[in-house]
Write an enzyme that holds these catalytic residues in place. Sequence first.
Site, mmCIF file in Angstrom:
data_model
loop_
_atom_site.group_PDB
_atom_site.id
_atom_site.type_symbol
_atom_site.label_atom_id
_atom_site.label_comp_id
_atom_site.label_asym_id
_atom_site.label_seq_id
_atom_site.Cartn_x
_atom_site.Cartn_y
_atom_site.Cartn_z
ATOM 1 N N HIS A 35 0.768 -0.991 -0.058
ATOM 2 C CA HIS A 35 -0.417 -0.119 -0.093
ATOM 3 C C HIS A 35 0.670 1.341 -0.387
ATOM 4 O O HIS A 35 0.116 2.264 0.122
ATOM 5 C CB HIS A 35 -0.793 -0.339 1.119
ATOM 6 C CG HIS A 35 -2.094 -1.056 0.974
ATOM 7 N ND1 HIS A 35 -1.484 -2.113 2.412
ATOM 8 C CD2 HIS A 35 -2.807 -1.590 0.245
ATOM 9 C CE1 HIS A 35 -2.544 -3.080 2.231
ATOM 10 N NE2 HIS A 35 -3.828 -2.143 1.201
ATOM 11 N N GLU B 225 -3.083 3.207 2.020
ATOM 12 C CA GLU B 225 -3.383 3.953 1.458
ATOM 13 C C GLU B 225 -3.566 5.069 1.158
ATOM 14 O O GLU B 225 -2.646 6.213 0.710
ATOM 15 C CB GLU B 225 -3.599 2.614 0.359
ATOM 16 C CG GLU B 225 -3.653 2.973 -1.717
ATOM 17 C CD GLU B 225 -4.317 2.600 -2.452
ATOM 18 O OE1 GLU B 225 -4.397 1.510 -2.313
ATOM 19 O OE2 GLU B 225 -4.768 3.296 -3.558
ATOM 20 N N CYS C 159 -7.225 0.008 -9.739
ATOM 21 C CA CYS C 159 -6.334 -1.181 -10.496
ATOM 22 C C CYS C 159 -7.413 -1.958 -11.360
ATOM 23 O O CYS C 159 -8.452 -2.427 -10.829
ATOM 24 C CB CYS C 159 -5.551 -1.421 -9.893
ATOM 25 S SG CYS C 159 -6.153 -2.549 -8.974
ATOM 26 N N SER D 20 -5.827 -10.606 -1.685
ATOM 27 C CA SER D 20 -4.018 -10.814 -0.551
ATOM 28 C C SER D 20 -4.558 -12.029 -0.248
ATOM 29 O O SER D 20 -4.292 -12.650 0.656
ATOM 30 C CB SER D 20 -4.178 -9.713 0.297
ATOM 31 O OG SER D 20 -5.805 -9.157 0.743
HETATM 32 S S1 SF4 Z 1 -2.869 -4.612 -8.114
HETATM 33 FE FE1 SF4 Z 1 -4.497 -3.386 -7.298
HETATM 34 S S2 SF4 Z 1 -5.224 -5.040 -5.798
HETATM 35 FE FE2 SF4 Z 1 -3.167 -5.102 -6.108
HETATM 36 S S3 SF4 Z 1 -1.811 -4.398 -4.675
HETATM 37 FE FE3 SF4 Z 1 -1.489 -3.354 -7.028
HETATM 38 S S4 SF4 Z 1 -3.505 -1.483 -6.038
HETATM 39 FE FE4 SF4 Z 1 -3.925 -3.177 -4.422
#
Ligand code: SF4
Length: 278
Positions: A72, A124, A190, A262
């Site tokens: 994060h 984050e 994302c 995760s």
């Molecule tokens: S890909 Fe998306 S969900 Fe995965 S760590 Fe990166 S920002 Fe977070």
Amino acid sequence: MKINLATTGGFCFGVRRAIAIALATAKSGAQVEMLGDIVHNEDVVRQMNAAGIRTIQRLRRGENKILLIRAHGASQEVFDKAAKRGYTIVDATCPKVRRIYKLAEVSKHEGCEVVIIGDKNHDEVRGIVGQLKGNALVIDNPKRMPLKRIKQISKACVVVQSTQNLDMTMDILARLKQHIKSLTFYNTICKPTRIKQQEIKTMPLKNDVMIIIGSRTSANTRRLYEIARSLNKRSHWIQSRGELKAGWFRGAQSVGVMAGASTPDATTRDVIDRIRSF
Ligand code: SF4
């Protein structure tokens, strides 16, 4: 009972990358500390601790130690403080998250009021706010918008926590646009989050029961659960197989299983085995 496993569930590339960096760093033989959990999952944190990585809540003396920055990210202040204390820094911040930090920083320098759509208490978001030395407005709910402050903004740049709910984000954005003349929107949700949210919009409608697997501290898992629950009341959020209850599956012909970004595959496999046993 048919078990339908989501195709987009489980580790995203950012989490996979952070874990790989952490384990490789641990192998170097140095004393490694991570400030908070590397990702929001207890099994992964246990794996990290077993590899010799210590979780700390505050920076200590850092001579001959490596500080691992989690997926994060962290504000520049943390990097500076750690370097001052003598730590060598290994940065496992997800590139997608790093981009949000950068965008927020650049926007501020360009004279924008930075608005972050995200959870105030998430690492984050805290990191981004810290990076901007507190000069950011965080909005987490379209029904709780600080209109008085919003109306004073003449130029805004909006970024989004990487794992936010897209629909809620667009709702907040539409309301912001009613009050702010000059607004630049960066959709920083994302791709792994988007495709998971896409799939979770149909799965609960196609299955009698939905099981969402992930830590209680995982923001993206919470989002998946909220979407699933809004579509199917027989949706359940669990962290591991031990929380499953046989009664949830009574009369069900199908169960959909989705894992947060995760959640390790091994946890998901365990859950599926347990569901089969019912
Ligand atoms: S890909 Fe998306 S969900 Fe995965 S760590 Fe990166 S920002 Fe977070």
